[in-house]
Design a protein around this motif. Structure first.
Motif: not given
Length: 102
Positions: A30-55
């Protein structure tokens, strides 16, 4: 203690150890699953933030650009006011020469 008693103790210890191991494995999974999900969300958030900064960088004016435009507009309005003052002054001089009032 007889061999039967020793076997019962061993069986109890093995059962407890197995239960602890299974519980540990389930928690770790369960911890491993949560860690993977947190990393996915962090990665997606970082990508969206980069896109917003570019816009923002592409579409929004900088402070310096707005200041330059403001200075140009204020200068143009000031020159327009000067021209209107000259027109009013000429009209007043013409009216006085004709003998009219202001």
């Amino acid at each position: 203690m007889t061999w039967g008693d020793l076997g019962a103790v061993a069986q109890t210890l093995i059962t407890i150890g197995g239960s602890v191991g299974a519980t540990w494995w389930a928690i770790h999974r369960r911890i491993s699953t949560v860690e993977r999900r947190v990393e996915e969300v962090r990665s997606k958030g970082a990508h969206e933030l980069a896109e917003f900064k570019l816009a923002v960088a592409e579409k929004y004016a900088t402070h310096e650009a707005l200041k330059e435009i403001e200075e140009r507009i204020v200068g143009a309005i000031s020159r327009l006011g000067d021209r209107l003052d000259k027109i009013v002054d000429r009209n007043q001089i013409s009216a006085r020469r004709r003998g009219g009032a202001d």
